[in-house]
Design a protein around this motif. Structure first.
Motif, PDB file in Angstrom:
ATOM      1  N   SER A   1       0.936  -1.287   0.135  1.00 35.91           N
ATOM      2  CA  SER A   1       0.007  -0.077  -0.098  1.00 35.91           C
ATOM      3  C   SER A   1       0.966   1.149  -0.122  1.00 35.91           C
ATOM      4  N   LYS A   2       0.510   2.447  -0.726  1.00 35.59           N
ATOM      5  CA  LYS A   2       1.149   3.543  -0.845  1.00 35.59           C
ATOM      6  C   LYS A   2       0.222   4.805  -0.318  1.00 35.59           C
ATOM      7  N   VAL A   3       0.942   5.629   0.432  1.00 35.29           N
ATOM      8  CA  VAL A   3       0.429   6.640   0.787  1.00 35.29           C
ATOM      9  C   VAL A   3       0.465   7.906   0.014  1.00 35.29           C
ATOM     10  N   VAL A   4      -0.708   8.372  -0.339  1.00 44.58           N
ATOM     11  CA  VAL A   4      -0.932   9.264  -1.419  1.00 44.58           C
ATOM     12  C   VAL A   4      -1.698  10.412  -0.863  1.00 44.58           C
ATOM     13  N   GLN A   5      -1.663  11.586  -1.348  1.00 48.90           N
ATOM     14  CA  GLN A   5      -2.373  12.698  -0.982  1.00 48.90           C
ATOM     15  C   GLN A   5      -3.122  13.489  -2.380  1.00 48.90           C
ATOM     16  N   LEU A   6      -4.128  13.175  -2.794  1.00 45.58           N
ATOM     17  CA  LEU A   6      -4.547  13.824  -4.139  1.00 45.58           C
ATOM     18  C   LEU A   6      -5.656  14.560  -3.674  1.00 45.58           C
TER      19      LEU A   6
END
Length: 685
Positions: A136-141
């Protein structure tokens, strides 16, 4: 990874990984676990650098705030607890779990015995699966900022396509963009959609998915994507740069061109398969909540999907996950609506399907989801699974009765006129009983599932040998007709008839009341070689074969011509069923001699000819449609028009059709015709 970190209790909402200040908050629901861990990985995804215990909170949510930490961090969960499959418990801390709320994934999925909880059967697996599972990868869209077209249902024309198959062989799209989200938003593809008159693009599943193990063992892949690995992450094979923001870019470009985006979504089952399947995400966190199991025997899954498991929407957190996922795709990714695969499951309780199911009620009261396009595939293989016409407003439904009746009529079957008339005018018998109208019917002749339009008139038997199941898979009742020869032929008489029959089917579809849906390739004679279940054909069988002169294809031009007529007549935008009491619109049915159809005519099983007019008294316009499915020509008298109006031949499926006598003419065998009284201008309606 910094060795100096700050940890605190964290927040229970929102679920998943959220970037806050200089750290990241992790929250996951696992009410029966004894301990949850966040596991952090290096940038390669290969090395687990930290395993941090999470904090248990009220309601079964585990949380942890870690600082400093930023977007781009790779992670997974491990859950410790009882491993007792007979009780429906699958906790195994050796299995790295994908966050059900992960917004991005990193790395490839590989099938191996490491994903299973018992290996061999009966022996608890102590093998770490981290090497074989995406992180899982932390993202901020940022939320979607574009302006949405918001086409009314009365103006909607849907084009169903596969992200990769639509452009993988497109000659004018750069190679690096072919088969990707950005390929769909390339000017060449957008212009193609606009030249057809398409308003709405419906994409086969784009949630992250994997191929089933039985397919990979045969050297095949799951092409369609109905095997979800995560409900929030775009499938990464369709990216160019591995940045999920490309999906937003695609939606923005399509919206700027006035084209909506609908997603085909699979909230009925997951890639974890049956109770003997792998532990990848949901099973390892809350198996009894996420999946339906047999009462008093939690070791056995209810399999209303045919895929091994069934998502348990009755569970509050399963329901929350689905709703959160839907809102994410609308608010962050910008999509305009959804088509729900096997939607009956989403409205089924332990006692059967119900319009009052919590999922349907939650959608209806949600200020965001109640305003988008919602389409149900209203069936599954479970008890009472066929629910066409049973969904509440504002839902639309795939109308397979429309599909089959129109196919059977043009196949040349007898006793079809009465039911055909119902389908042509929106299927009032299916939708009017619960205060819905003709625009609640999604009309289609072909879809991804089954024969293509060209194959429908070229094959009478399915030819699915390439799927590796000895031709046992796929539908057998296709109501197809090969026009005299099975498969490809260069016989001019047969190929001419096949083209004419495709036009007959398209004309019928596009001039029926309801919302028309075209399957991709219908406009270019796309063939799958008679394969009517090409779900595992990630190759030229499933990819559209484009030509440089695509816009000149006779079917492309024909679709544009028919839709141009449709768009000019307000009757197709009318949201209620036509009855004799309607003050504006009227439908009249005629015999070949232009007499009004009588009861005996409707029940004459040998008749394969239908002629009817649609009149708009407010604008003083009329449309006459003639369908002749018989294999002989029919002499026809055109009905009289009031005032100075005269019928004008607007379109026919017959090549080089002309009308020498405006009062009487010969309707060719297996042909369709459209006459106009006075075309409305584009401003009406």
């Amino acid at each position: 990874m910094s060795l100096s970190i700050e940890l605190n209790q964290g927040h229970v909402a929102p679920l998943g990984a959220s970037v806050l200040a200089d750290g990241v908050n992790f929250a996951v629901y696992a009410p029966l676990a004894k301990q949850l861990y966040v596991c952090l990985f290096d940038s390669s995804g290969h090395t687990e650098v930290l395993k941090l215990a999470m904090n248990n909170n009220e309601g079964g949510i585990w949380s942890l705030y870690i600082a400093p930490l930023a977007a781009g961090t790779l992670y997974g969960y491990r859950a410790d607890g009882d491993y007792q499959p007979k009780k429906g418990l699958f906790f195994n801390s050796q299995k790295l779990l994908i966050d059900p709320y992960a917004k991005d994934l990193f790395g490839e999925f590989t099938w191996s015995e490491r994903h299973y909880g018992q290996m061999p059967i009966g022996t608890l697996s102590t093998v770490n699966n981290a090497i074989d599972i995406p992180k899982s990868k932390v993202v901020q869209l940022l939320p979607y900022q574009g302006r949405k077209p918001q086409h009314s249902w009365g103006k909607t024309v849907i084009y169903e396509c596969h992200v990769k198959g639509a452009t993988a062989r497109h000659p004018t799209i750069p190679a690096q963009l072919q088969g990707t989200y950005l390929g769909l938003s390339h000017p060449s593809f957008i212009e193609h959609l606009r030249s057809l008159g398409i308003t709405t693009l419906e994409l086969l599943p784009v949630h992250s998915f994997i191929s089933e193990q039985f397919l990979t063992a045969k050297g095949l892949q799951n092409y369609w994507g109905y095997n979800t690995l995560n409900f929030f992450t775009p499938h990464k094979e369709y990216l160019v740069t591995d940045e999920i923001a490309e999906f937003q870019q695609m939606v923005t470009k399509l919206h700027e061109a006035g084209i909506e985006v609908i997603l085909d979504v699979v909230y009925n089952h997951t890639a974890e398969a049956g109770s003997d399947g792998p532990i990848l995400s949901w099973r390892g966190l809350n198996n009894l909540g996420y999946y339906r199991t047999v009462t008093d025997n939690p070791a056995v899954y209810i399999n209303d999907t045919g895929c091994g498991n069934t998502l348990n929407i009755d569970d509050p957190f399963s329901l929350k996950m689905v709703l959160d996922s839907l809102r994410y795709w609308v608010e962050i990714m910008g999509v305009d609506g959804f088509r729900f695969d096997l939607a009956t499951i989403l409205g089924r309780t332990a006692h059967g399907f119900s319009q009052a199911h919590s999922f349907l009620q939650a959608i209806n009261q949600d200020p965001i989801l109640s305003q988008i396009k919602l389409i149900a595939e209203p069936w599954d293989i479970g008890p009472g699974g066929y629910q066409l016409g049973a969904f509440p407003a504002p839902w639309r439904e795939w109308n397979d009765k429309y599909r089959d009746v129109v196919r059977r009529f043009w196949q040349g079957q007898n006793n079809m006129l009465a039911e055909l008339a119902k389908r042509l005018h929106g299927s009032f018998d299916l939708f009017e009983h619960n205060h819905r109208g003709p625009l609640n019917s999604i009309n289609f002749i072909t879809s991804h599932d089954g024969f293509t339009l060209t194959d429908l008139v070229s094959y009478e038997q399915k030819h699915n040998e390439a799927n590796g199941e000895q031709n046992r898979d796929g539908h057998s009742a296709n109501y197809s007709f090969n026009c005299g020869f099975e498969g490809f032929t260069d016989d001019a008489k047969i190929t001419t008839l096949r083209l004419q029959q495709q036009k007959n089917l398209l004309l019928t579809l596009l001039l029926s009341k309801g919302v028309p849906m075209l399957s991709s390739g219908s406009e270019m004679g796309h063939s799958q070689g008679g394969n009517n279940n090409a779900y595992c054909q990630n190759n030229r069988t499933g990819w559209l074969a484009w030509k440089d002169s695509q816009r000149s294809h006779s079917l492309t031009r024909f679709i544009d011509d028919v839709l141009s007529i449709r768009k000019q007549y307000c009757v197709f935008k009318h949201s209620v069923f036509l009855h004799d009491t309607d003050k504006r619109f009227a439908v009249n049915w005629y015999t070949e001699q232009s007499n009004a159809m009588q009861e005996s005519d409707w029940h004459d099983g040998s008749k394969q000819f239908l002629m009817y007019s649609l009149q708009d008294t407010q604008l003083n316009t009329a449309l006459l449609i003639i369908l002749n499915a018989s294999d002989v020509a029919v002499k026809c008298q055109l009905p009289a028009l009031d005032g100075d109006l005269r019928w004008r031949l607007a379109l026919s499926s017959v090549a080089q059709a002309e009308l020498k006598n405006k009062e009487q003419f010969e309707v060719a065998a297996q042909s369709s015709w459209v006459f106009t009284g006075n075309l409305e201008d584009q401003g009406h309606g």
